[in-house]
Design a protein around this motif. Structure first.
Motif, mmCIF file in Angstrom:
data_model
loop_
_atom_site.group_PDB
_atom_site.id
_atom_site.type_symbol
_atom_site.label_atom_id
_atom_site.label_comp_id
_atom_site.label_asym_id
_atom_site.label_seq_id
_atom_site.Cartn_x
_atom_site.Cartn_y
_atom_site.Cartn_z
ATOM 1 N N VAL A 53 50.192 56.437 37.363
ATOM 2 C CA VAL A 53 49.269 57.212 38.201
ATOM 3 C C VAL A 53 48.846 56.398 39.418
ATOM 4 O O VAL A 53 48.855 56.895 40.558
ATOM 5 C CB VAL A 53 48.033 57.649 37.382
ATOM 6 N N ASP A 54 48.493 55.145 39.203
ATOM 7 C CA ASP A 54 48.061 54.275 40.299
ATOM 8 C C ASP A 54 49.175 54.097 41.329
ATOM 9 O O ASP A 54 48.940 54.180 42.543
ATOM 10 C CB ASP A 54 47.636 52.922 39.736
ATOM 11 N N ASP A 55 50.406 53.883 40.867
ATOM 12 C CA ASP A 55 51.544 53.712 41.778
ATOM 13 C C ASP A 55 51.775 54.980 42.606
ATOM 14 O O ASP A 55 52.057 54.902 43.804
ATOM 15 C CB ASP A 55 52.813 53.379 40.994
ATOM 16 N N PHE A 56 51.643 56.145 41.967
ATOM 17 C CA PHE A 56 51.882 57.413 42.668
ATOM 18 C C PHE A 56 50.886 57.616 43.813
ATOM 19 O O PHE A 56 51.275 57.920 44.945
ATOM 20 C CB PHE A 56 51.785 58.579 41.673
ATOM 21 N N PHE A 57 49.608 57.435 43.520
ATOM 22 C CA PHE A 57 48.602 57.663 44.561
ATOM 23 C C PHE A 57 48.588 56.534 45.601
ATOM 24 O O PHE A 57 48.308 56.775 46.773
ATOM 25 C CB PHE A 57 47.229 57.881 43.937
ATOM 26 N N SER A 58 48.948 55.325 45.197
ATOM 27 C CA SER A 58 49.047 54.218 46.153
ATOM 28 C C SER A 58 50.161 54.467 47.163
ATOM 29 O O SER A 58 50.105 53.999 48.307
ATOM 30 C CB SER A 58 49.309 52.895 45.416
ATOM 31 N N ALA A 59 51.183 55.230 46.745
ATOM 32 C CA ALA A 59 52.303 55.561 47.624
ATOM 33 C C ALA A 59 52.015 56.780 48.497
ATOM 34 O O ALA A 59 52.908 57.257 49.208
ATOM 35 C CB ALA A 59 53.559 55.799 46.787
ATOM 36 N N GLY A 60 50.783 57.290 48.435
ATOM 37 C CA GLY A 60 50.412 58.417 49.286
ATOM 38 C C GLY A 60 50.506 59.781 48.639
ATOM 39 O O GLY A 60 50.468 60.810 49.335
ATOM 40 N N GLY A 61 50.628 59.836 47.317
ATOM 41 C CA GLY A 61 50.719 61.120 46.630
ATOM 42 C C GLY A 61 49.460 61.957 46.793
ATOM 43 O O GLY A 61 48.351 61.428 46.837
ATOM 44 N N ARG A 62 49.640 63.284 46.863
ATOM 45 C CA ARG A 62 48.517 64.217 47.014
ATOM 46 C C ARG A 62 48.018 64.728 45.672
ATOM 47 O O ARG A 62 46.819 64.757 45.419
ATOM 48 C CB ARG A 62 48.963 65.410 47.877
ATOM 49 N N GLY A 63 48.941 65.165 44.821
ATOM 50 C CA GLY A 63 48.520 65.768 43.556
ATOM 51 C C GLY A 63 49.523 65.508 42.450
ATOM 52 O O GLY A 63 50.738 65.444 42.683
ATOM 53 N N LEU A 64 49.009 65.376 41.243
ATOM 54 C CA LEU A 64 49.842 65.040 40.094
ATOM 55 C C LEU A 64 49.533 65.983 38.935
ATOM 56 O O LEU A 64 48.385 66.067 38.491
ATOM 57 C CB LEU A 64 49.553 63.592 39.678
ATOM 58 N N ASN A 65 50.554 66.703 38.481
ATOM 59 C CA ASN A 65 50.428 67.472 37.244
ATOM 60 C C ASN A 65 50.727 66.559 36.066
ATOM 61 O O ASN A 65 51.593 65.688 36.152
ATOM 62 C CB ASN A 65 51.394 68.655 37.223
ATOM 63 N N VAL A 66 50.021 66.767 34.972
ATOM 64 C CA VAL A 66 50.148 65.902 33.791
ATOM 65 C C VAL A 66 50.554 66.763 32.602
ATOM 66 O O VAL A 66 49.929 67.787 32.308
ATOM 67 C CB VAL A 66 48.821 65.187 33.482
ATOM 68 N N THR A 67 51.603 66.359 31.920
ATOM 69 C CA THR A 67 52.040 67.082 30.740
ATOM 70 C C THR A 67 52.111 66.123 29.552
ATOM 71 O O THR A 67 51.657 64.983 29.627
ATOM 72 C CB THR A 67 53.388 67.791 31.012
ATOM 73 N N VAL A 68 52.636 66.611 28.452
ATOM 74 C CA VAL A 68 52.681 65.864 27.184
ATOM 75 C C VAL A 68 53.328 64.493 27.400
ATOM 76 O O VAL A 68 54.349 64.389 28.094
ATOM 77 C CB VAL A 68 53.484 66.688 26.157
ATOM 78 N N PRO A 69 52.761 63.425 26.839
ATOM 79 C CA PRO A 69 51.594 63.383 25.949
ATOM 80 C C PRO A 69 50.365 62.763 26.620
ATOM 81 O O PRO A 69 49.576 62.106 25.946
ATOM 82 C CB PRO A 69 52.088 62.457 24.836
ATOM 83 N N PHE A 70 50.189 62.959 27.908
ATOM 84 C CA PHE A 70 49.224 62.169 28.675
ATOM 85 C C PHE A 70 47.940 62.883 29.091
ATOM 86 O O PHE A 70 47.152 62.326 29.862
ATOM 87 C CB PHE A 70 49.905 61.616 29.932
ATOM 88 N N LYS A 71 47.697 64.106 28.621
ATOM 89 C CA LYS A 71 46.537 64.855 29.118
ATOM 90 C C LYS A 71 45.202 64.214 28.717
ATOM 91 O O LYS A 71 44.228 64.296 29.473
ATOM 92 C CB LYS A 71 46.595 66.311 28.645
ATOM 93 N N LEU A 72 45.151 63.601 27.551
ATOM 94 C CA LEU A 72 43.916 62.929 27.139
ATOM 95 C C LEU A 72 43.705 61.643 27.932
ATOM 96 O O LEU A 72 42.576 61.322 28.320
ATOM 97 C CB LEU A 72 43.952 62.632 25.637
ATOM 98 N N GLU A 73 44.790 60.909 28.194
ATOM 99 C CA GLU A 73 44.682 59.700 29.014
ATOM 100 C C GLU A 73 44.261 60.047 30.442
ATOM 101 O O GLU A 73 43.496 59.315 31.070
ATOM 102 C CB GLU A 73 46.011 58.953 29.030
#
Length: 287
Positions: A53-73
């Motif tokens: 997640v940190d790498d994605f937003f550090s690279a300029g990402g706008r939005g991230l959908n989260v699917t199994v098994p990471f929704k609680l994290e």
């Protein structure tokens, strides 16, 4: 000199992830609304979600959908800036960065309710039986109650887990105790008393129907499986044998939750209908 607009970067993250239809859905939304978009799939290591997640937003990402098994994290990562829906669900499927701070929402319940309303399967008189008390159930409990159903009864293989789920919700809201109840898989009340039965368990993924009692469905009742497939799921076939008047899988929920994420990130609401029709056609053609 013509300046080329840089596409907005969004993605879906999970493990596994290659099966995800989110890129197709979001690209169709983008074409429809004029948003210039790049939407990727990201396979995160099971022990490396926070770094992903940190790498994605550090690279300029706008939005991230989260699917199994990471929704609680994802809920834990964004827990200081959660929407009301995510706070109640205690699970996050939509992340975005705002003024350098990670925010989270859960759009699963909105997607489900919109699809049920599209099917005319949910109104203020509807008596709803929800099968399962895991993450999928947590995400839809609040929106179903907000939609104004008459009663919502949660059943689960472990009755204690179902009771724990509704106790958490009742503690956080003012829902009447007799409107939200729970029990085991066979504790379903009066036979033929349910107008809508929703399967939020993972039973269809393993090719099985949930071990529920027979005689659930009222006249004209709906059965809705939150899973989707090219053909009727085991739960849908079970419901047909048990007298459900109409059945549906969860493909419309998938598109609906994606549309809500798209709105959060881009500020424009796409038209769900043509994307759902296109996805359904593609699903049948690949079977």
């Amino acid at each position: 000199m013509t300046l080329t607009q840089t596409p907005t970067l969004c993605a879906v993250v999970g493990n596994p992830i290659e099966h995800s239809r989110s890129p197709t859905i979001h690209q169709q939304f983008a074409e429809q609304t004029g948003v210039k978009l790049r939407y990727d799939r990201i396979l995160s290591p099971l022990d490396g979600f926070a770094r992903t997640v940190d790498d994605f937003f550090s690279a300029g990402g706008r939005g991230l959908n989260v699917t199994v098994p990471f929704k609680l994290e994802a809920w834990e990562l964004a827990r200081t800036h959660l929407s009301q829906r995510a706070t109640l669900a205690r699970a996050v499927n939509t992340l975005w960065m705002e003024q350098g701070v990670l925010h989270g929402c859960n759009t699963d319940g909105v997607g489900l309710v919109q699809d049920l309303q599209r099917l005319a399967a949910l109104n203020t008189d509807t008596r709803v039986l929800l099968i399962g008390a895991g993450g999928a159930a947590r995400g839809v409990l609040g929106p179903l109650l907000d939609a104004g159903c008459a009663k919502l009864h949660v059943i689960n293989r472990s009755p204690a887990r179902a009771h724990e789920l509704i106790a958490q919700h009742q503690k956080a809201t003012s829902v009447a105790p007799d409107k939200l109840t729970a029990g085991g898989l066979t504790e379903v009340g009066i036979p033929g008393s349910w107008d809508l039965v929703i399967n939020s368990s993972s039973s269809s993924l393993s090719g099985e129907a949930p071990a529920v009692a027979f005689g659930l469905y009222a006249k004209h009742a709906w059965a809705y499986d939150m899973m989707y497939a090219a053909q009727a799921t085991p739960f849908m076939l079970q419901a047909q044998r048990d007298g459900a008047a109409q059945t549906s899988d969860g493909l419309g929920m998938l598109v609906g939750q994606a549309a809500e994420s798209f709105y959060i990130w881009h500020g424009v609401r796409p038209d769900i209908a043509p994307v759902l029709a296109s996805l359904r056609t593609a699903l049948h053609s690949t079977h």
